[in-house]
Design a protein around this motif. Structure first.
Motif, PDB file in Angstrom:
ATOM      1  N   VAL A  82     -73.258 -13.169 -25.538  1.00 16.95           N
ATOM      2  CA  VAL A  82     -73.316 -13.754 -26.874  1.00 16.95           C
ATOM      3  C   VAL A  82     -72.308 -14.891 -26.972  1.00 16.95           C
ATOM      4  O   VAL A  82     -71.161 -14.765 -26.524  1.00 16.95           O
ATOM      5  CB  VAL A  82     -73.000 -12.685 -27.947  1.00 16.95           C
ATOM      6  CG1 VAL A  82     -72.857 -13.315 -29.323  1.00 16.95           C
ATOM      7  CG2 VAL A  82     -74.074 -11.609 -27.960  1.00 16.95           C
ATOM      8  N   ASP A  83     -72.739 -15.988 -27.575  1.00 13.45           N
ATOM      9  CA  ASP A  83     -71.823 -17.085 -27.873  1.00 13.45           C
ATOM     10  C   ASP A  83     -70.874 -16.625 -28.978  1.00 13.45           C
ATOM     11  O   ASP A  83     -71.307 -16.224 -30.055  1.00 13.45           O
ATOM     12  CB  ASP A  83     -72.619 -18.305 -28.337  1.00 13.45           C
ATOM     13  CG  ASP A  83     -71.746 -19.533 -28.578  1.00 13.45           C
ATOM     14  OD1 ASP A  83     -70.514 -19.385 -28.698  1.00 13.45           O
ATOM     15  OD2 ASP A  83     -72.297 -20.650 -28.657  1.00 13.45           O
ATOM     16  N   ALA A  84     -69.564 -16.675 -28.713  1.00 12.30           N
ATOM     17  CA  ALA A  84     -68.591 -16.165 -29.674  1.00 12.30           C
ATOM     18  C   ALA A  84     -68.553 -16.980 -30.963  1.00 12.30           C
ATOM     19  O   ALA A  84     -68.041 -16.505 -31.987  1.00 12.30           O
ATOM     20  CB  ALA A  84     -67.199 -16.136 -29.039  1.00 12.30           C
ATOM     21  N   ASN A  85     -69.077 -18.190 -30.925  1.00 11.56           N
ATOM     22  CA  ASN A  85     -69.094 -19.043 -32.111  1.00 11.56           C
ATOM     23  C   ASN A  85     -70.491 -19.178 -32.712  1.00 11.56           C
ATOM     24  O   ASN A  85     -70.726 -20.066 -33.542  1.00 11.56           O
ATOM     25  CB  ASN A  85     -68.547 -20.434 -31.764  1.00 11.56           C
ATOM     26  CG  ASN A  85     -67.084 -20.388 -31.331  1.00 11.56           C
ATOM     27  OD1 ASN A  85     -66.245 -19.860 -32.035  1.00 11.56           O
ATOM     28  ND2 ASN A  85     -66.793 -20.929 -30.151  1.00 11.56           N
ATOM     29  N   ALA A  86     -71.396 -18.301 -32.307  1.00  8.62           N
ATOM     30  CA  ALA A  86     -72.766 -18.358 -32.821  1.00  8.62           C
ATOM     31  C   ALA A  86     -72.818 -17.932 -34.279  1.00  8.62           C
ATOM     32  O   ALA A  86     -71.944 -17.185 -34.751  1.00  8.62           O
ATOM     33  CB  ALA A  86     -73.673 -17.456 -31.985  1.00  8.62           C
ATOM     34  N   ALA A  94     -61.972 -15.871 -26.678  1.00 15.02           N
ATOM     35  CA  ALA A  94     -63.088 -15.985 -25.737  1.00 15.02           C
ATOM     36  C   ALA A  94     -64.180 -16.893 -26.292  1.00 15.02           C
ATOM     37  O   ALA A  94     -64.447 -16.897 -27.497  1.00 15.02           O
ATOM     38  CB  ALA A  94     -63.665 -14.606 -25.432  1.00 15.02           C
ATOM     39  N   GLU A  95     -64.799 -17.654 -25.387  1.00 17.55           N
ATOM     40  CA  GLU A  95     -65.945 -18.478 -25.785  1.00 17.55           C
ATOM     41  C   GLU A  95     -67.253 -17.696 -25.770  1.00 17.55           C
ATOM     42  O   GLU A  95     -68.201 -18.037 -26.477  1.00 17.55           O
ATOM     43  CB  GLU A  95     -66.079 -19.690 -24.869  1.00 17.55           C
ATOM     44  CG  GLU A  95     -65.067 -20.799 -25.114  1.00 17.55           C
ATOM     45  CD  GLU A  95     -63.746 -20.536 -24.431  1.00 17.55           C
ATOM     46  OE1 GLU A  95     -62.726 -21.120 -24.837  1.00 17.55           O
ATOM     47  OE2 GLU A  95     -63.730 -19.737 -23.464  1.00 17.55           O
ATOM     48  N   LYS A  96     -67.293 -16.635 -24.958  1.00 20.28           N
ATOM     49  CA  LYS A  96     -68.503 -15.803 -24.897  1.00 20.28           C
ATOM     50  C   LYS A  96     -68.108 -14.336 -24.871  1.00 20.28           C
ATOM     51  O   LYS A  96     -67.075 -13.960 -24.291  1.00 20.28           O
ATOM     52  CB  LYS A  96     -69.356 -16.144 -23.672  1.00 20.28           C
ATOM     53  CG  LYS A  96     -69.948 -17.557 -23.734  1.00 20.28           C
ATOM     54  CD  LYS A  96     -70.949 -17.812 -22.621  1.00 20.28           C
ATOM     55  CE  LYS A  96     -71.431 -19.261 -22.644  1.00 20.28           C
ATOM     56  NZ  LYS A  96     -72.144 -19.595 -23.911  1.00 20.28           N
ATOM     57  N   LEU A  97     -68.916 -13.519 -25.513  1.00 26.71           N
ATOM     58  CA  LEU A  97     -68.696 -12.083 -25.580  1.00 26.71           C
ATOM     59  C   LEU A  97     -69.774 -11.355 -24.784  1.00 26.71           C
ATOM     60  O   LEU A  97     -70.940 -11.754 -24.799  1.00 26.71           O
ATOM     61  CB  LEU A  97     -68.730 -11.596 -27.030  1.00 26.71           C
ATOM     62  CG  LEU A  97     -67.765 -12.265 -28.011  1.00 26.71           C
ATOM     63  CD1 LEU A  97     -68.036 -11.756 -29.424  1.00 26.71           C
ATOM     64  CD2 LEU A  97     -66.327 -11.998 -27.617  1.00 26.71           C
ATOM     65  N   ILE A  98     -69.370 -10.316 -24.091  1.00 29.16           N
ATOM     66  CA  ILE A  98     -70.312  -9.433 -23.409  1.00 29.16           C
ATOM     67  C   ILE A  98     -70.386  -8.157 -24.238  1.00 29.16           C
ATOM     68  O   ILE A  98     -69.400  -7.431 -24.357  1.00 29.16           O
ATOM     69  CB  ILE A  98     -69.860  -9.145 -21.973  1.00 29.16           C
ATOM     70  CG1 ILE A  98     -69.829 -10.449 -21.171  1.00 29.16           C
ATOM     71  CG2 ILE A  98     -70.788  -8.138 -21.310  1.00 29.16           C
ATOM     72  CD1 ILE A  98     -69.223 -10.317 -19.792  1.00 29.16           C
ATOM     73  N   VAL A  99     -71.539  -7.910 -24.840  1.00 24.61           N
ATOM     74  CA  VAL A  99     -71.673  -6.893 -25.881  1.00 24.61           C
ATOM     75  C   VAL A  99     -72.614  -5.788 -25.430  1.00 24.61           C
ATOM     76  O   VAL A  99     -73.715  -6.050 -24.928  1.00 24.61           O
ATOM     77  CB  VAL A  99     -72.223  -7.518 -27.183  1.00 24.61           C
ATOM     78  CG1 VAL A  99     -72.299  -6.474 -28.291  1.00 24.61           C
ATOM     79  CG2 VAL A  99     -71.363  -8.702 -27.615  1.00 24.61           C
TER      80      VAL A  99
END
Length: 381
Positions: A187-191, A163-168
């Protein structure tokens, strides 16, 4: 009540069935599992071309404009193929969070990318201690200026490695099991501060463990102080889709078993000629049709505006579909005999998917207890 599909719904169903028949044979599926992503990027692109990735979004936002019935139809076909692509996590779960909790501006930025297959989402909710309780959250979200900084660990994030973005889900206030004080964050998954360890699940899908260390959230979805109602709504929509997927998988498992009974010879005759085994196959069909009825009920009940009544309905769906899946899966294994236990034969893979499907967001036993504690689906007079 009219349960007939419209012409557009039949076209959608047929289109998905054709795509998966062409691209999702059993040997093809095993090849997809061995790729870096663990699923087919080609199939994902074709799903985008068919409009399946924009299915639940409004047309003016770049979506397909579909509802719960359309989601059910697609999920059932994906279940028949025990597909590996992150459709549930991105389109159903991620889509529900965006539709019900995101601003119009955020949806305008993300929906076209999702519909085009350029953006994948994953729901980071499960923690080591939480089991099936959506409100059991230790991951923290601290206010920092105009945004939030997250710290914590999530243990079972389906398709979290691609995933490119996570919902946390993270706690902004209160104790570990308080119903209030839970927020939902994009959240950006690569942040910086995000660490992911991907792994393969027992049914062949991909998941990840995610660690968050001082990670700044990109956006808040819903009320950061009271996000649990949003989570409940999204999970109820996911349960409805999972029910459709389970029905599709059960249908194939039943069909495979009946076909095998017609060809497997014992004592000089097909085992399907033995009355005791015919009874088992009939019981499997009954369980399948009970699950199918509940999947249709789920597609209607998911629109219930009363959260308590909607949750009871989805609990009943989980109970029946979970019990049916367990019975159909176990009987398909038993009636196939030893061949069903091999990795080279499809039957066991369907049973694994049905088992994982049952456990997502709470298994049948969990929801029996829930209904018992809340007075049942229908209140006694």
């Amino acid at each position: 009540m009219d349960f007939d599909l419209s012409e557009e719904q039949r076209l959608l169903q047929d289109s998905v069935a054709k795509l998966l028949a062409d691209k999702y044979g059993f040997e093809q599926r095993k090849a997809y599992m061995k790729t870096k992503e663990g699923w087919s990027t080609e199939v994902w692109s074709q799903m985008a071309e068919l409009g399946l990735l924009g299915l639940p979004f409004a047309e003016d936002e770049g979506g397909f404009g579909g509802g719960a019935v359309e989601t059910l139809l697609v999920a059932e076909q994906l279940g028949r193929a025990i597909a590996l692509e992150p459709w549930l996590t991105t389109v159903v779960i991620g889509g529900s969070f965006l539709r019900n909790g995101a601003s119009a501006e955020l949806r305008g930025a993300l929906v076209p990318k999702i519909a085009a297959g350029e953006l994948k989402l994953a729901f980071a909710q499960v923690e080591r201690q939480s089991r099936y309780d959506l409100f059991d959250v230790l991951t923290s979200a601290k206010k920092d200026g105009s945004g939030y900084v997250l710290n914590g660990r999530k243990g079972y994030v389906v398709h979290g490695d691609s995933a490119e973005k996570l919902i946390v889900t993270a706690r902004t206030a209160g104790g570990q099991r308080d119903l209030k004080g839970i927020g939902v964050f994009l959240v950006d998954a690569n942040a910086p501060g995000v660490q992911r360890r991907g792994y393969r699940t027992v049914d062949g899908q991909r998941a990840a463990e995610v660690e968050l260390s001082d990670v700044r959230a990109e956006a808040v979805l819903g009320n950061p102080e009271n996000g649990l109602p949003l989570v409940d709504q999204v999970v109820d929509e996911a349960i409805a889709a999972l029910a459709g997927e389970a029905v599709g998988a059960m249908q194939v498992a039943h069909d495979m078993t009946v076909d095998y009974m017609k060809t497997r010879q014992q004592f000089g005759r097909p085992i399907g000629s033995f009355q005791a085994l015919q009874h088992r196959a009939a019981d499997m069909l009954v369980a399948l049709e009970q699950a199918r009825s509940m999947s249709l009920f789920a597609a209607m009940a998911v629109a219930e505006r009363d959260p308590a009544e909607r949750r009871k309905s989805m609990a009943a769906v989980k109970v029946q579909v979970g019990r049916s899946a367990r019975f159909v899966g176990q009987q398909s294994i038993q009636l196939h005999g030893g061949i069903a236990m091999t990795m080279e034969y499809a039957c066991g893979h369907y049973f694994k998917r049905l088992t994982v499907n049952d456990a997502m967001f709470g298994d049948a036993d969990h929801y029996v207890r829930y209904l018992s504690d809340t007075g049942g689906l229908v209140q006694a007079a």
